[in-house]
Motif scaffolding. Structure first.
Motif, mmCIF file in Angstrom:
data_model
loop_
_atom_site.group_PDB
_atom_site.id
_atom_site.type_symbol
_atom_site.label_atom_id
_atom_site.label_comp_id
_atom_site.label_asym_id
_atom_site.label_seq_id
_atom_site.Cartn_x
_atom_site.Cartn_y
_atom_site.Cartn_z
ATOM 1 N N SER A 70 0.825 -1.217 0.000
ATOM 2 C CA SER A 70 0.000 0.000 0.000
ATOM 3 C C SER A 70 0.857 1.264 0.000
ATOM 4 O O SER A 70 0.520 2.247 -0.661
ATOM 5 C CB SER A 70 -0.947 0.000 1.208
ATOM 6 O OG SER A 70 -0.226 0.069 2.416
ATOM 7 N N ASP A 71 1.971 1.232 0.723
ATOM 8 C CA ASP A 71 2.795 2.438 0.889
ATOM 9 C C ASP A 71 3.832 2.502 -0.228
ATOM 10 O O ASP A 71 4.983 2.116 -0.047
ATOM 11 C CB ASP A 71 3.464 2.382 2.268
ATOM 12 C CG ASP A 71 4.328 3.597 2.532
ATOM 13 O OD1 ASP A 71 4.176 4.614 1.816
ATOM 14 O OD2 ASP A 71 5.164 3.519 3.457
ATOM 15 N N VAL A 72 3.421 3.012 -1.369
ATOM 16 C CA VAL A 72 4.246 2.951 -2.571
ATOM 17 C C VAL A 72 5.545 3.753 -2.408
ATOM 18 O O VAL A 72 6.609 3.332 -2.845
ATOM 19 C CB VAL A 72 3.448 3.439 -3.799
ATOM 20 C CG1 VAL A 72 4.332 3.539 -5.036
ATOM 21 C CG2 VAL A 72 2.262 2.511 -4.056
ATOM 22 N N ALA A 78 0.237 5.467 4.502
ATOM 23 C CA ALA A 78 -0.452 4.814 3.380
ATOM 24 C C ALA A 78 -1.360 5.765 2.619
ATOM 25 O O ALA A 78 -2.018 5.352 1.662
ATOM 26 C CB ALA A 78 -1.267 3.617 3.883
ATOM 27 N N ASP A 89 0.021 6.552 -2.957
ATOM 28 C CA ASP A 89 -0.067 5.205 -2.399
ATOM 29 C C ASP A 89 -1.236 4.431 -3.007
ATOM 30 O O ASP A 89 -1.969 4.946 -3.850
ATOM 31 C CB ASP A 89 -0.181 5.284 -0.874
ATOM 32 C CG ASP A 89 1.112 5.769 -0.243
ATOM 33 O OD1 ASP A 89 2.182 5.450 -0.806
ATOM 34 O OD2 ASP A 89 1.049 6.463 0.773
#
Ligand code: CA
Ligand code: CA
Ligand code: CA
Ligand code: CA
Length: 327
Positions: A70-72, A78, A89
């Motif tokens: 999720s946390d690109v 996030a 994200d």
């Protein structure tokens, strides 16, 4: 006739290599492979800027499968957005919202194809999530999917983590010798209800990162590299060298695709009953094609370029043939 042949190749090769090559472990950690069951209000959050969350269905079970995703941009938040409020994200978490009666009594179960081991004096399970400060979940584990033992609780904290919506936390659990065999099932159950009790889960996996013994050219160390998911992308046949065999495997897969948003690739999901909602979801579900080196769900010239680049990188430098780092 040509079409029929392609169809057979699709079924034969893609299914044969999809599940076996991309096994449970990714870079040393074993992530949930399947969602076994979930109650009716398990959903995504809906990122800031997006509309409401979406209820989970068979096409979106990948939200809680595979490694954290999720946390690109990797800042622990996030919900990161860019200057124009577009999300950086990915809303690839599933759980429950705070609020009224509607979302009470939610739970879900994930399963592992390779069971989670109990390591002595070490944590065994990690769960990545964010939570409201009144959020509380009970965590259960099972060998057979019938009898569950409670591992503990995840409790939101006022001013701590987890407890700040959008801010990810890793919560660890130790099996402590309580299981007769490897743990195959993890169940998350909602304990509190009302405002600030929402909880969203990104990934569930093994706490211990398995690193194979350093590669000495022998078949055992290569087998470990493969088992724990440390393969070089271009080592398509997973023998720890990039050579003609990989090119042949690539050649056989050339032209295959499994992009669920492209009707031309629909055959890749025949017999599965559902398809992940995106190409990214295909990879999170462990269904990626081994020759799709750039993970865009098409085996084409872009992948060949990666194969050729790695071929020269690892065969010209004389440092054949694998690397241990995640990138
Ligand atoms: Ca972020
Ligand atoms: Ca342990
Ligand atoms: Ca996820
Ligand atoms: Ca590709």
């Amino acid at each position: 006739m040509k079409w029929l042949k392609m169809f057979i190749v699709l079924i034969g090769i893609s299914f044969a290599t999809q599940r076996s090559v991309h096994a449970a472990f990714v870079k040393g950690q074993n992530w949930a492979d399947r969602v076994v069951e979930y109650t009716s209000r398990i959903q995504s959050y809906g990122l800031p800027g997006c509309t409401e969350g979406q209820l989970m269905d068979p096409n979106t079970e990948w939200w809680i499968l595979g490694p954290p995703d999720s946390d690109v941009d990797g800042d622990g938040d996030a919900w990161t957005v860019d200057e124009s409020d577009e999300s950086i994200d990915r809303d690839s978490l599933a759980g429950w919202k705070g609020g009224g009666e509607l979302n009470k009594d939610q739970e879900f179960v994930v399963a592992f194809d390779t069971g989670l081991e109990d390591y002595l004096d070490d944590n065994d399970l990690v769960i990545r999530l964010y939570s409201g400060y009144k959020g509380k979940a009970s965590v259960w584990a099972s060998v057979d999917g019938v009898d569950y033992i409670q591992l503990g609780e995840i409790v939101g904290q006022d001013g701590g983590l987890p407890g700040v919506p959008g801010m990810l936390a890793d919560v660890y659990f130790d099996f402590e010798g309580r299981f007769e065999d490897t743990v195959q099932y993890i169940k998350l159950t909602r304990m509190t209800n009302g405002s600030d009790t929402g909880m969203f889960f990104d990934a569930i996996g093994s706490a211990v990162v398995m690193e194979p013994d350093s590669y000495d050219g022998g078949p055992d160390s290569c087998e470990q590299i493969h088992r724990y998911g440390w393969d070089l992308e271009s080592d398509i046949v997973s023998d720890c060298t990039i050579d003609e065999q990989d090119y042949e495997a690539f050649h056989e897969s050339f032209g295959l695709c499994n992009d669920p948003q492209d009707p031309a690739c629909a055959a890749a999901f025949d017999g599965l009953g559902s398809a992940p909602s995106s190409c990214h979801g295909v990879w999170q579900s462990g269904l990626g094609l081994s020759a799709d080196l750039n993970q865009d769900c098409y085996v084409d010239m872009n992948d060949l370029k990666i194969l050729v680049d790695q071929w020269f990188e690892y065969n010209e430098s004389g440092t054949c043939c694998y690397r241990m780092s995640a990138n």
